[in-house]
Write a protein that holds these residues in place. Sequence first.
Motif, PDB file in Angstrom:
ATOM      1  N   ILE A 192      -2.060   5.719   4.353  1.00 30.54           N
ATOM      2  CA  ILE A 192      -2.107   5.539   2.908  1.00 30.54           C
ATOM      3  C   ILE A 192      -1.588   4.131   2.593  1.00 30.54           C
ATOM      4  O   ILE A 192      -0.518   3.743   3.059  1.00 30.54           O
ATOM      5  CB  ILE A 192      -1.237   6.596   2.209  1.00 30.54           C
ATOM      6  CG1 ILE A 192      -1.883   7.980   2.381  1.00 30.54           C
ATOM      7  CG2 ILE A 192      -1.042   6.274   0.729  1.00 30.54           C
ATOM      8  CD1 ILE A 192      -1.022   9.138   1.925  1.00 30.54           C
ATOM      9  N   PRO A 193      -2.338   3.342   1.841  1.00 36.48           N
ATOM     10  CA  PRO A 193      -1.908   1.951   1.592  1.00 36.48           C
ATOM     11  C   PRO A 193      -0.679   1.871   0.705  1.00 36.48           C
ATOM     12  O   PRO A 193      -0.404   2.764  -0.099  1.00 36.48           O
ATOM     13  CB  PRO A 193      -3.128   1.341   0.887  1.00 36.48           C
ATOM     14  CG  PRO A 193      -3.815   2.496   0.248  1.00 36.48           C
ATOM     15  CD  PRO A 193      -3.610   3.660   1.170  1.00 36.48           C
ATOM     16  N   ARG A 194       0.056   0.800   0.882  1.00 36.92           N
ATOM     17  CA  ARG A 194       1.187   0.518   0.007  1.00 36.92           C
ATOM     18  C   ARG A 194       0.700  -0.393  -1.119  1.00 36.92           C
ATOM     19  O   ARG A 194      -0.017  -1.355  -0.882  1.00 36.92           O
ATOM     20  CB  ARG A 194       2.308  -0.162   0.786  1.00 36.92           C
ATOM     21  CG  ARG A 194       2.926   0.705   1.872  1.00 36.92           C
ATOM     22  CD  ARG A 194       4.070  -0.019   2.545  1.00 36.92           C
ATOM     23  NE  ARG A 194       4.720   0.805   3.566  1.00 36.92           N
ATOM     24  CZ  ARG A 194       5.772   0.417   4.279  1.00 36.92           C
ATOM     25  NH1 ARG A 194       6.295  -0.799   4.076  1.00 36.92           N
ATOM     26  NH2 ARG A 194       6.303   1.223   5.169  1.00 36.92           N
ATOM     27  N   PHE A 195       1.133  -0.077  -2.318  1.00 37.25           N
ATOM     28  CA  PHE A 195       0.719  -0.862  -3.477  1.00 37.25           C
ATOM     29  C   PHE A 195       1.695  -2.011  -3.722  1.00 37.25           C
ATOM     30  O   PHE A 195       2.914  -1.837  -3.638  1.00 37.25           O
ATOM     31  CB  PHE A 195       0.618   0.022  -4.720  1.00 37.25           C
ATOM     32  CG  PHE A 195      -0.577   0.934  -4.702  1.00 37.25           C
ATOM     33  CD1 PHE A 195      -1.790   0.532  -5.240  1.00 37.25           C
ATOM     34  CD2 PHE A 195      -0.503   2.196  -4.117  1.00 37.25           C
ATOM     35  CE1 PHE A 195      -2.898   1.359  -5.214  1.00 37.25           C
ATOM     36  CE2 PHE A 195      -1.603   3.034  -4.081  1.00 37.25           C
ATOM     37  CZ  PHE A 195      -2.806   2.618  -4.630  1.00 37.25           C
ATOM     38  N   VAL A 196       1.138  -3.168  -4.038  1.00 39.53           N
ATOM     39  CA  VAL A 196       1.955  -4.368  -4.205  1.00 39.53           C
ATOM     40  C   VAL A 196       2.902  -4.259  -5.392  1.00 39.53           C
ATOM     41  O   VAL A 196       3.931  -4.943  -5.439  1.00 39.53           O
ATOM     42  CB  VAL A 196       1.072  -5.631  -4.369  1.00 39.53           C
ATOM     43  CG1 VAL A 196       0.313  -5.933  -3.092  1.00 39.53           C
ATOM     44  CG2 VAL A 196       0.107  -5.481  -5.549  1.00 39.53           C
ATOM     45  N   ASN A 197       2.558  -3.392  -6.353  1.00 38.80           N
ATOM     46  CA  ASN A 197       3.433  -3.235  -7.523  1.00 38.80           C
ATOM     47  C   ASN A 197       4.577  -2.258  -7.249  1.00 38.80           C
ATOM     48  O   ASN A 197       5.368  -1.970  -8.151  1.00 38.80           O
ATOM     49  CB  ASN A 197       2.625  -2.786  -8.750  1.00 38.80           C
ATOM     50  CG  ASN A 197       1.966  -1.418  -8.569  1.00 38.80           C
ATOM     51  OD1 ASN A 197       2.145  -0.747  -7.558  1.00 38.80           O
ATOM     52  ND2 ASN A 197       1.199  -1.015  -9.568  1.00 38.80           N
ATOM     53  N   GLY A 198       4.634  -1.743  -6.010  1.00 39.84           N
ATOM     54  CA  GLY A 198       5.711  -0.846  -5.632  1.00 39.84           C
ATOM     55  C   GLY A 198       5.521   0.591  -6.067  1.00 39.84           C
ATOM     56  O   GLY A 198       6.353   1.450  -5.758  1.00 39.84           O
ATOM     57  N   ARG A 199       4.422   0.876  -6.759  1.00 35.94           N
ATOM     58  CA  ARG A 199       4.204   2.242  -7.231  1.00 35.94           C
ATOM     59  C   ARG A 199       3.895   3.154  -6.057  1.00 35.94           C
ATOM     60  O   ARG A 199       3.126   2.799  -5.152  1.00 35.94           O
ATOM     61  CB  ARG A 199       3.075   2.279  -8.257  1.00 35.94           C
ATOM     62  CG  ARG A 199       2.885   3.653  -8.898  1.00 35.94           C
ATOM     63  CD  ARG A 199       1.856   3.580 -10.004  1.00 35.94           C
ATOM     64  NE  ARG A 199       2.348   2.842 -11.151  1.00 35.94           N
ATOM     65  CZ  ARG A 199       3.069   3.368 -12.130  1.00 35.94           C
ATOM     66  NH1 ARG A 199       3.409   4.640 -12.092  1.00 35.94           N
ATOM     67  NH2 ARG A 199       3.460   2.634 -13.145  1.00 35.94           N
ATOM     68  N   MET A 200       4.464   4.352  -6.071  1.00 31.92           N
ATOM     69  CA  MET A 200       4.256   5.342  -5.019  1.00 31.92           C
ATOM     70  C   MET A 200       3.775   6.627  -5.673  1.00 31.92           C
ATOM     71  O   MET A 200       4.463   7.205  -6.510  1.00 31.92           O
ATOM     72  CB  MET A 200       5.551   5.570  -4.230  1.00 31.92           C
ATOM     73  CG  MET A 200       6.089   4.285  -3.611  1.00 31.92           C
ATOM     74  SD  MET A 200       7.694   4.475  -2.811  1.00 31.92           S
ATOM     75  CE  MET A 200       7.211   5.282  -1.293  1.00 31.92           C
ATOM     76  N   PHE A 201       2.580   7.058  -5.303  1.00 36.30           N
ATOM     77  CA  PHE A 201       1.989   8.246  -5.905  1.00 36.30           C
ATOM     78  C   PHE A 201       2.339   9.483  -5.085  1.00 36.30           C
ATOM     79  O   PHE A 201       2.452   9.416  -3.862  1.00 36.30           O
ATOM     80  CB  PHE A 201       0.474   8.078  -6.012  1.00 36.30           C
ATOM     81  CG  PHE A 201       0.064   6.932  -6.898  1.00 36.30           C
ATOM     82  CD1 PHE A 201      -0.001   7.093  -8.272  1.00 36.30           C
ATOM     83  CD2 PHE A 201      -0.225   5.689  -6.359  1.00 36.30           C
ATOM     84  CE1 PHE A 201      -0.359   6.033  -9.099  1.00 36.30           C
ATOM     85  CE2 PHE A 201      -0.581   4.626  -7.171  1.00 36.30           C
ATOM     86  CZ  PHE A 201      -0.646   4.796  -8.546  1.00 36.30           C
ATOM     87  N   ASN A 202       2.457  10.635  -5.757  1.00 37.59           N
ATOM     88  CA  ASN A 202       2.869  11.839  -5.052  1.00 37.59           C
ATOM     89  C   ASN A 202       1.694  12.495  -4.324  1.00 37.59           C
ATOM     90  O   ASN A 202       0.560  12.020  -4.386  1.00 37.59           O
ATOM     91  CB  ASN A 202       3.556  12.833  -6.010  1.00 37.59           C
ATOM     92  CG  ASN A 202       2.644  13.257  -7.149  1.00 37.59           C
ATOM     93  OD1 ASN A 202       1.426  13.342  -6.991  1.00 37.59           O
ATOM     94  ND2 ASN A 202       3.230  13.533  -8.304  1.00 37.59           N
ATOM     95  N   ALA A 203       1.970  13.596  -3.664  1.00 40.00           N
ATOM     96  CA  ALA A 203       0.993  14.234  -2.778  1.00 40.00           C
ATOM     97  C   ALA A 203      -0.273  14.682  -3.496  1.00 40.00           C
ATOM     98  O   ALA A 203      -1.346  14.736  -2.888  1.00 40.00           O
ATOM     99  CB  ALA A 203       1.637  15.419  -2.071  1.00 40.00           C
ATOM    100  N   THR A 204      -0.181  14.985  -4.785  1.00 44.07           N
ATOM    101  CA  THR A 204      -1.374  15.452  -5.494  1.00 44.07           C
ATOM    102  C   THR A 204      -2.464  14.385  -5.556  1.00 44.07           C
ATOM    103  O   THR A 204      -3.627  14.697  -5.767  1.00 44.07           O
ATOM    104  CB  THR A 204      -1.009  15.895  -6.929  1.00 44.07           C
ATOM    105  OG1 THR A 204      -0.396  14.806  -7.626  1.00 44.07           O
ATOM    106  CG2 THR A 204      -0.058  17.080  -6.900  1.00 44.07           C
ATOM    107  N   SER A 205      -2.090  13.135  -5.382  1.00 51.33           N
ATOM    108  CA  SER A 205      -3.084  12.051  -5.382  1.00 51.33           C
ATOM    109  C   SER A 205      -3.869  11.988  -4.077  1.00 51.33           C
ATOM    110  O   SER A 205      -4.907  11.321  -4.016  1.00 51.33           O
ATOM    111  CB  SER A 205      -2.397  10.702  -5.618  1.00 51.33           C
ATOM    112  OG  SER A 205      -1.857  10.622  -6.917  1.00 51.33           O
TER     113      SER A 205
END
Length: 222
Positions: A192-205
Amino acid sequence: MARKFLFSIVITTLMLSTTTSKNTAPIDEDYVLCLKSIKHSLEDPHNYLKSWDVDNPNINYPGFICKFNGIMCWNPGENRVLGMNLSYFGLKGKFPSGISKCSGILMLNISHNHFYGPIPSNISTMLPFLVTLKMSSNRFSGEIPASLGNCSHLSVLELDHNRFSGRIPAAIGELQWVSKFSVANNLLVGPIPRFVNGRMFNATSYDNNLGLCGYPFKPCKS
């Protein structure tokens, strides 16, 4: 607040890049070709696109196309398409390549239809100003194109409930404005890629894929 700020940036950019924005200006021929191509390339069993009377001689009348089903304009008196909301129209076909003639749109929602096949690899060139892209609950397949990472204004990207396979491109993580993201219920594997804005999405995504790894799931094996 961030999304409103982003919209203002994109809209300002588009207004500066166009030669006219007067309400009395005739419709850009590209918009006519765009809507005509989309209408003719898709199966429309419920006749939602019947209102797209693109051959009507009055089409140059200010606001004429704003009355078409699913079409959103800059304002009711203009002939410029801001976005398309074709969700639940029952449309069937491949991603309409003619939409590239509507390159200035900010929002495209074609979720809950019967689209199939791949997303065009050059989608960032076709629709460079997209802020919202919703393609959920269709039958899209193939790999998610890395070029989506070049749609630098994207805030909402929903690709869930399709048949996408392969990996999520690392370039997706370059979307610095993204605030809503989902690829759940596909056939995806890999990190799963890391977002440059630091946002981390939960498992439902990311739920219900073949083998995704990394946060919020188990770490990837080396």
